[in-house]
Design an enzyme around this catalytic site. Structure first.
Site, PDB file in Angstrom:
ATOM      1  CD  GLU A 306      -0.493   1.869   7.417  1.00 53.49           C
ATOM      2  OE1 GLU A 306      -0.691   0.640   7.413  1.00 53.49           O
ATOM      3  OE2 GLU A 306      -0.424   2.537   6.377  1.00 53.49           O
ATOM      4  CD  GLU A 398       2.826   3.648   4.208  1.00 54.44           C
ATOM      5  OE1 GLU A 398       3.473   3.619   5.270  1.00 54.44           O
ATOM      6  OE2 GLU A 398       2.160   2.681   3.785  1.00 54.44           O
TER       7      GLU A 398
END
Length: 480
Positions: A306, A398
């Site tokens: 991320e 995710e």
């Protein structure tokens, strides 16, 4: 994702966009070998479905070296249009199409080849073009000095044009080596598929959740296709003991392979958000795991989890340094690249996917990451995913059924809306998390991993029971 002492989430903010339908390839059309000007040859291959198609075009320079090139051709049918292309600058005027080289693939020596491609739409019919030009010269496939004639050996049984039918029933046995085709993840038969599975939590905190018993439950009871292996780099992770964490990852790759599941190796960066902070570690880690697992068909690489607080150009630069390290060992595996704003396609930073479409990573067989948490990220995020999926290959590596913190109540309505969208677009996903962490996103009740019983619904949280029901529905992977 989670603090250094006790795992607890953070995540994505808010943004907006508009929607559009994605295309999904369903049939493979014949290959056209256009051996058409002294100096060049072209191979044009398509996957076609009702109203749309993906085309891959390989041009081989048989003449003098060129530093920049323009490939030209015309569609035979007036209803064919280029929608979005890659590895070249694409333009269309009427039926005439041109593809101009980019800075990284403009030099073509004698005998060198390059491959470009595009997604297209069609009405009426969809015949392949049969005549191509390279820098204005019609590609005939000839050379100024033809090679000597070689008498071929007597004919033998020709190799099959498609892989033989699968001999097993697991996801890997059916689908084999995966690849990216257009905006889709495709199996060994060139057909778009969707993988559905679960992500581990941090291996440094929850190693006892990933045993033979738990993975048997995930593969057999849940009928999961995919195990995402979340290897934190900071937060008491890889940087503290690279060899030990690398061994943990490799062991889980083997365990997933033994159960016929795909293994998504996640280089789990979160803080700091700049992936280049870990560039040297990433090169070392991916050089090691790609060399060790290169012969496996079940491995997918996620090179940064991320990214946050950085521009898309920074992420792209990182990817273009790490991907060649993997490709040196494993030329075939799918590689997934994180996106801006905690892998929100930039939405959580007030942007959108246009920055990726306009400046894509210069590499083949890659996908782009999208993450969401259903209770926090709703219509504006879904709209952007639907819009982006028509132009980019996406993989939800995710997501959570709860808030971006990883905690709170399950938002069933938003989770249903998200997974219905991903199912329709054939976007693969991994849920956060297959663990017994004391938070709403965990699939297992606290204490489950220590007790060692993982089968059935009594050990599941509300989120776990919801995901198990979604994942264990039939995959129906296409094989023809």
């Amino acid at each position: 994702m989670f603090s250094t002492s006790r795992p607890s989430r953070r995540h994505l903010l808010v943004g907006g966009a508009v929607g559009a339908l994605a295309l999904a390839a369903t049939a493979v059309m014949p290959t056209t070998d256009a051996m058409a000007a002294t100096g060049c040859a072209v191979t044009y291959t398509t996957n076609s479905w009702q109203g749309g198609f993906t085309a891959n075009v390989t041009v081989k320079n048989l003449g003098d070296p060129v530093n920049n090139w323009t490939l030209g051709f015309s569609f035979p049918d007036g209803g064919q249009r280029v929608v979005q292309g890659w590895s070249a600058t694409w333009q269309q005027s009427g039926a005439a199409v041109t593809a101009r080289s980019l800075d990284y693939n403009g030099a073509l020596g004698t005998g060198a080849s390059t491959t470009v491609g595009f997604n297209g739409s069609w009405t009426g019919s969809n015949p392949n073009p049969t005549s191509f030009t390279l820098n204005g010269t019609v590609c005939t496939g000839g050379t100024s000095t033809p090679p000597p004639t070689v008498t071929p050996p007597p004919p033998t049984t020709p190799p099959p044009t498609t892989p033989p039918p699968p001999t097993g029933t697991t996801p890997v046995a059916i689908n084999g080596q995966l690849r990216v085709c257009g905006v889709n993840l495709c199996n060994q038969y060139g057909r778009p598929i969707q993988l559905r599975g679960m992500s581990t939590h941090g291996l440094q905190w929850f190693a006892n959740c990933y045993t033979d018993t738990s993975l048997n439950a995930l593969a057999n009871d849940w009928q999961a296709d995919l195990l995402r292996i979340a290897m934190y780099v900071q937060e008491q992770g890889y940087e503290t003991n690279p060899a030990a964490f690398t061994n943990q990852v490799n062991t889980l790759v083997d365990k997933a392979e033994a159960r016929g599941m795909y293994a998504l190796i996640d280089f789990h960066t979160l803080t700091p958000g700049d992936p280049t902070y870990n560039l040297d570690r990433a090169k070392t880690f991916f050089a090691t795991v790609s060399a060790r697992n290169a012969a496996k068909k079940n491995v997918i690489y996620e090179i940064t989890n991320e990214p946050n607080g950085v521009s898309w150009s920074t992420i792209r630069n990182y990817a273009e340094q790490v991907i060649p390290v993997i490709r040196a060992n494993d030329p075939d595996a799918v590689i997934i690249v994180g996106t801006r704003g905690w892998s929100s396609l930039g939405v959580s930073d007030g942007g959108n996917s246009d920055e990726i479409v306009n400046n894509p990573v210069r590499a083949e067989n890659i996908m782009y990451t999208f993450h969401f948490y259903a209770a926090s990220h709703k219509d504006n995020y879904r709209n952007e995913v639907q819009r982006a999926a028509a132009r980019l290959p996406l993989f939800v590596t995710e997501f959570g059924t709860v808030t971006y913190t990883g905690d709170g109540a399950v938002d069933t309505a938003s989770s249903n809306a998200w997974l219905d969208l991903l199912d329709r677009l054939k976007i693969s996903y991994a849920n956060w998390t297959f663990s017994d962490a004391p938070e709403g996103s965990a699939a297992l009740r606290p204490g489950t991993c220590a007790a060692g019983n993982f089968t059935g619904t009594s050990v599941l949280t509300e989120s776990g029971a919801y995901l198990r029901n979604r994942i264990r529905t039939p995959d129906n992977f296409p094989t023809s």
